[in-house]
Scaffold this active site. Structure first.
Site, PDB file in Angstrom:
ATOM      1  N   SER A  73      34.440 -41.282 -36.427  1.00 14.64           N
ATOM      2  CA  SER A  73      33.670 -40.603 -35.383  1.00 14.64           C
ATOM      3  C   SER A  73      32.180 -40.878 -35.487  1.00 14.64           C
ATOM      4  O   SER A  73      31.532 -41.282 -34.513  1.00 14.64           O
ATOM      5  CB  SER A  73      33.926 -39.096 -35.472  1.00 14.64           C
ATOM      6  OG  SER A  73      35.291 -38.808 -35.267  1.00 14.64           O
ATOM      7  N   CYS A 111      39.658 -38.152 -38.186  1.00 16.16           N
ATOM      8  CA  CYS A 111      39.909 -37.160 -37.138  1.00 16.16           C
ATOM      9  C   CYS A 111      40.952 -37.640 -36.135  1.00 16.16           C
ATOM     10  O   CYS A 111      41.901 -36.939 -35.823  1.00 16.16           O
ATOM     11  CB  CYS A 111      38.616 -36.819 -36.417  1.00 16.16           C
ATOM     12  SG  CYS A 111      38.868 -35.654 -35.052  1.00 16.16           S
ATOM     13  N   HIS A 506      37.977  -9.788 -16.750  1.00 14.90           N
ATOM     14  CA  HIS A 506      39.093  -8.882 -17.033  1.00 14.90           C
ATOM     15  C   HIS A 506      40.366  -9.323 -16.329  1.00 14.90           C
ATOM     16  O   HIS A 506      40.310  -9.766 -15.182  1.00 14.90           O
ATOM     17  CB  HIS A 506      38.727  -7.461 -16.584  1.00 14.90           C
ATOM     18  CG  HIS A 506      39.753  -6.431 -16.909  1.00 14.90           C
ATOM     19  ND1 HIS A 506      39.951  -5.966 -18.192  1.00 14.90           N
ATOM     20  CD2 HIS A 506      40.644  -5.791 -16.116  1.00 14.90           C
ATOM     21  CE1 HIS A 506      40.929  -5.069 -18.183  1.00 14.90           C
ATOM     22  NE2 HIS A 506      41.353  -4.947 -16.923  1.00 14.90           N
TER      23      HIS A 506
END
Length: 530
Positions: A73, A111, A506
């Protein structure tokens, strides 16, 4: 260097900076871009030695402006940005393999090939088991759990990482970065050898990452590491995992969800050393609730071979031999510096092989830089990306750049997962002196009907003097996704009042972070009177 940020203990571990006197001043940086090898009139003033015979000083040319060893990376990011700024760049990387060694690796690095990405794919696969159970509470008729093919999962995972390594190769090619396959070795300050062929470069960037570490003990050759676990031919029915960090708890969750009997051994008293104490305790409870045997202060002292490939474990606690299909060691990683040739250029590394760098990722050798896990600062992929890009900006974009290691968010893809940014309570107390702590533990809405006993935990740490939020921690579903957004606010210096003024969404778990009004406790650092 000025004042460095005080980091949580889990992030401080590798931030080892060299004394200023051992390095040249970097305040004199100017553009080092040399137009893909062409001579220009600009150089980077690091030390006089770095300019000798360098591209752009009129005294000679190197084959490349930047030669990177390691196409993981950090190496890929730094190389392609350097090339985009006009530098002539090459990167050396070993041939592809699912397991890393001194002779095999692959473009994409840990990774992509044997770390974050394949691990997360296995996490996704294992989580379906819980969904099959949870759906009954929502009216789906009970059914036999579908048969799982571990072999098919590993095949799909391998196909995906092959696709990704191809993408990384195309990224290098599209940015005109030359990929040289083979093992890179430093010959001297400006020379790299790749399988016997030598190349010269004005700057060298080391980005070789790390390799799994297994301590010496009888039966060491019988155990596996995370590299092996990601490529096992069959799913173990019973597995011992040794370790208590990211990798250990993540694989404990993976194998447990796939139905394996999992036993976690570690030397310390709690999992996830360096994380917030309440996070450590809460996650341990959730793991045990799922049937994972968490065994602190106990480690294998010997592994023996048995019938049908079984491995017997003799622990420090004594008692009978316990038999497992596999014994996996997740006891840390070591810098991948063996046979790298650091000594040929005089690059300093500590007793563990960690390459010592300053704030600009510069080693004690002025034209050699190092990024990522090989420097053991914060061993996370996005951090390696940041460090690689900072080197490119410093050397080739006329922008001296220090990687900013404060308020780096991270996640542990345990089951349930952990998301965190900023200071632990203990570290925050040490730095700020007086804190307000807000916590909440609850059963997520989905689990009220599904029947799952899994709970979530959230915590906000506030500096009492400034009202600034200095730490946020969560254990629960979607914690990583939630924490990425929270990290932006924390990085920008948001206060608890800012959190309170934010309208929640919500019904979500995330809204809890903007609706916690009651202080759980206030803590203050004890002042010692002289």
């Amino acid at each position: 260097y000025g004042v460095l940020p005080v980091l949580p203990a889990r992030l401080q571990r590798g931030l080892r900076h060299l004394p200023l006197s051992s390095l040249s001043p970097l305040s004199a940086f100017t553009s080092a871009g040399s137009g893909r090898g062409r001579k220009t009139n600009t150089t980077t003033t690091i030390t006089a030695a770095s300019a000798v015979n360098g591209n752009g000083d009129g005294n000679g040319e190197y084959d490349y402006d930047l030669f990177t060893i390691g196409a993981g990376s950090g190496g890929v990011r730094g190389s392609r940005f350097a090339a985009s700024y006009g530098a002539k760049v090459a990167v050396a990387e070993l041939p592809f393999a699912t397991k890393a060694s001194l002779t095999e690796g692959g473009v994409g690095g840990t990774c992509v090939l044997r770390g974050c990405v394949p691990k997360k794919l296995l996490v996704y696969g294992s989580e379906f088991a819980k969904e099959f159970e949870d759906c009954n509470g929502f009216g789906w008729a009970k059914f036999d759990k579908p048969e799982h093919s571990w072999e098919n999962l590993i095949e799909s995972k391998n196909n995906e990482i092959l696709r990704l390594t191809g993408i990384y190769k195309r990224i290098l090619d599209n940015n005109k970065v030359e990929l040289i396959e083979g093992r890179g070795q430093i010959v001297d300050q400006h020379t790299v050898s790749v399988d016997g062929k030598t190349f010269t470069a004005k700057y060298i960037m080391i980005a070789t990452g790390g390799l799994p570490f297994v301590p010496d003990m009888p039966g060491k050759d019988l155990v596996i590491t995370s590299d092996d676990a990601l490529d096992l031919p069959t799913m173990p029915k019973k597995i011992a995992i040794v370790g208590a960090g990211f990798i250990a708890v993540e694989f404990a969750g993976i194998f447990n969800s796939f139905g394996a009997d999992v036993k976690l051994f570690f030397r310390g008293d709690k999992i996830l050393r360096g994380f917030d104490e309440e996070v450590r305790d809460f996650l341990t409870e959730q793991m045990e609730e799922k049937g994972i045997s968490v065994t602190p202060k106990t480690v294998p002292v010997e592994v023996i071979s048995g019938e049908d490939g079984k491995k017997g474990v003799i622990t420090s606690a004594g008692g009978d031999v316990e038999w497992f299909d596999e014994v996996m060691y997740a006891t840390g990683r070591k810098p991948n510096v063996e046979q790298l040739g650091l000594e040929n250029a005089g690059v300093k590394a500590n007793e563990r092989g960690v390459i010592e760098v300053n704030e600009y990722s510069q080693t004690n050798v002025s034209n050699i830089f190092a990024v990522g896990d090989v420097t053991d600062r914060i061993n996370l992929t996005p951090v390696a990306l940041m460090e690689g890009m900072a080197v490119a900006n410093t050397l080739f974009n006329d922008t001296p750049t220090k990687p900013d290691h404060e308020y780096v968010a991270s996640a542990v893809f345990s089951q349930p997962p952990v998301g965190t940014v900023g200071y632990t309570e203990a570290d925050a107390l040490e730095k700020f002196g007086s804190l307000k702590i807000f916590t909440s533990s609850f059963r997520p809405l989905k689990n009220t009907i599904s029947g799952s006993t899994e709970r979530s935990f959230m915590k906000i740490i506030v500096d009492s003097a400034s009202d600034k939020v200095v730490g946020v921690h969560m254990v629960g579903q979607d914690s990583a996704e939630i924490m990425q957004g929270i990290a932006i606010a924390v990085k920008m210096g948001a206060t608890k009042a800012d959190f309170d003024a934010t309208v929640g969404i919500h019904p979500t778990a995330a809204e809890e972070f903007v609706t916690m009004r009651s202080v759980t406790r206030e803590v203050a650092k004890e002042v010692v009177k002289v």
